[in-house]
Scaffold this motif. Structure first.
Motif, PDB file in Angstrom:
ATOM      1  N   THR A 289       0.818  -1.295  -0.082  1.00 22.28           N
ATOM      2  CA  THR A 289       0.029  -0.128   0.140  1.00 22.28           C
ATOM      3  C   THR A 289       0.870   1.010   0.176  1.00 22.28           C
ATOM      4  OG1 THR A 289      -0.297  -0.087   2.472  1.00 22.28           O
ATOM      5  CG2 THR A 289      -2.074  -1.126   1.131  1.00 22.28           C
ATOM      6  N   ASP A 290       2.139   1.158   0.176  1.00 25.07           N
ATOM      7  CA  ASP A 290       3.002   2.379   0.181  1.00 25.07           C
ATOM      8  C   ASP A 290       4.440   1.872  -0.329  1.00 25.07           C
ATOM      9  OD1 ASP A 290       4.450   4.529   0.691  1.00 25.07           O
ATOM     10  OD2 ASP A 290       4.160   4.743   2.951  1.00 25.07           O
ATOM     11  N   MET A 291       4.784   2.327  -1.395  1.00 20.17           N
ATOM     12  CA  MET A 291       6.059   2.054  -2.195  1.00 20.17           C
ATOM     13  C   MET A 291       7.055   2.353  -1.356  1.00 20.17           C
ATOM     14  SD  MET A 291       6.734  -0.024  -4.349  1.00 20.17           S
ATOM     15  CE  MET A 291       5.683  -0.383  -5.781  1.00 20.17           C
ATOM     16  N   ALA A 292       6.961   3.381  -0.541  1.00 14.56           N
ATOM     17  CA  ALA A 292       8.067   3.567   0.252  1.00 14.56           C
ATOM     18  C   ALA A 292       8.588   2.469   1.327  1.00 14.56           C
ATOM     19  CB  ALA A 292       7.763   4.853   1.390  1.00 14.56           C
ATOM     20  N   ASP A 293       7.780   1.440   1.418  1.00 13.96           N
ATOM     21  CA  ASP A 293       8.124   0.336   2.098  1.00 13.96           C
ATOM     22  C   ASP A 293       9.090  -0.828   1.334  1.00 13.96           C
ATOM     23  OD1 ASP A 293       6.842   0.953   4.550  1.00 13.96           O
ATOM     24  OD2 ASP A 293       5.047   0.009   3.799  1.00 13.96           O
TER      25      ASP A 293
ATOM     26  N   GLN B 226       2.199  -1.145  -6.294  1.00 13.48           N
ATOM     27  CA  GLN B 226       1.479  -0.633  -5.124  1.00 13.48           C
ATOM     28  C   GLN B 226       0.009  -0.343  -5.603  1.00 13.48           C
ATOM     29  OE1 GLN B 226       3.090   3.257  -4.241  1.00 13.48           O
ATOM     30  NE2 GLN B 226       1.340   3.942  -3.536  1.00 13.48           N
ATOM     31  N   VAL B 227      -0.640  -0.686  -4.092  1.00 13.09           N
ATOM     32  CA  VAL B 227      -2.203  -0.451  -4.527  1.00 13.09           C
ATOM     33  C   VAL B 227      -2.911   0.592  -3.491  1.00 13.09           C
ATOM     34  CG1 VAL B 227      -2.394  -3.034  -5.149  1.00 13.09           C
ATOM     35  CG2 VAL B 227      -2.583  -2.712  -2.845  1.00 13.09           C
TER      36      VAL B 227
ATOM     37  N   SER C  11      -4.346  -3.840   5.690  1.00  7.53           N
ATOM     38  CA  SER C  11      -2.874  -4.427   5.756  1.00  7.53           C
ATOM     39  C   SER C  11      -2.140  -3.670   4.833  1.00  7.53           C
ATOM     40  CB  SER C  11      -2.956  -6.027   5.302  1.00  7.53           C
ATOM     41  OG  SER C  11      -1.762  -6.697   5.009  1.00  7.53           O
ATOM     42  N   PRO C  12      -0.645  -3.342   5.102  1.00  6.37           N
ATOM     43  CA  PRO C  12       0.166  -2.709   4.389  1.00  6.37           C
ATOM     44  C   PRO C  12       0.718  -3.721   3.105  1.00  6.37           C
ATOM     45  CG  PRO C  12       1.290  -3.404   6.328  1.00  6.37           C
ATOM     46  CD  PRO C  12      -0.201  -3.847   6.501  1.00  6.37           C
ATOM     47  N   LEU C  13       0.361  -4.864   3.264  1.00  6.71           N
ATOM     48  CA  LEU C  13       1.169  -5.974   2.351  1.00  6.71           C
ATOM     49  C   LEU C  13       0.405  -7.350   2.096  1.00  6.71           C
ATOM     50  CD1 LEU C  13       3.838  -7.317   1.419  1.00  6.71           C
ATOM     51  CD2 LEU C  13       4.055  -7.884   3.727  1.00  6.71           C
TER      52      LEU C  13
END
Length: 126
Positions: free
Chosen positions: A81-85, A108-109, A116-118
């Motif tokens: 959910t966050d390409m910063a991850d 990225q969604v 969930s972040p992943l």
């Protein structure tokens, strides 16, 4: 072609109308795994590293039910959910695939179930 539903209690139960995995011939298609603790149903998201660990433990449990390991995986699809991850994800993910990692897509969604972040889904060969 043979089609077999794969299910185990050592991975989170499906939270919708889908199977944990389907075996079709010598291929195993795993549904996307969230970082959910199979015992409690709670998300394990203290960090992206913890989330990766939980997702891959869930994947390992489903693979084990089919007599497979992470070495059987030929393709993963990762939803963040966050390409910063991305870098932190790669750091933890690479520990599970130190040699000849499977092919992979990372997307990225906007959102995932249960915030969930992943989510990680895989295709494996049996």
């Amino acid at each position: 072609m043979n089609r077999k539903v794969i299910q185990t209690l050592t991975a989170p139960a499906a939270i919708g109308p889908y199977s944990q995995a389907i075996q079709a011939g010598n291929l195993l298609f795993l549904s996307g795994q969230l970082p959910m603790d199979p015992a409690t149903g709670d998300l394990n998201v203290k960090s992206i590293g913890d989330a990766v660990d939980q997702c891959l433990r869930n994947i390992q449990a489903i693979l084990k039910q089919s007599g497979c390991t992470l070495a059987n995986i030929v393709k993963t699809t990762v939803f963040l959910t966050d390409m910063a991850d991305f870098n932190a994800f790669n750091e933890q993910y690479s520990r599970y695939f130190p040699d000849s990692a499977p092919a992979r897509s990372c997307i990225q969604v906007a959102a995932l179930p249960r915030e969930s972040p992943l989510e990680i889904e895989v295709i494996a060969m049996i």
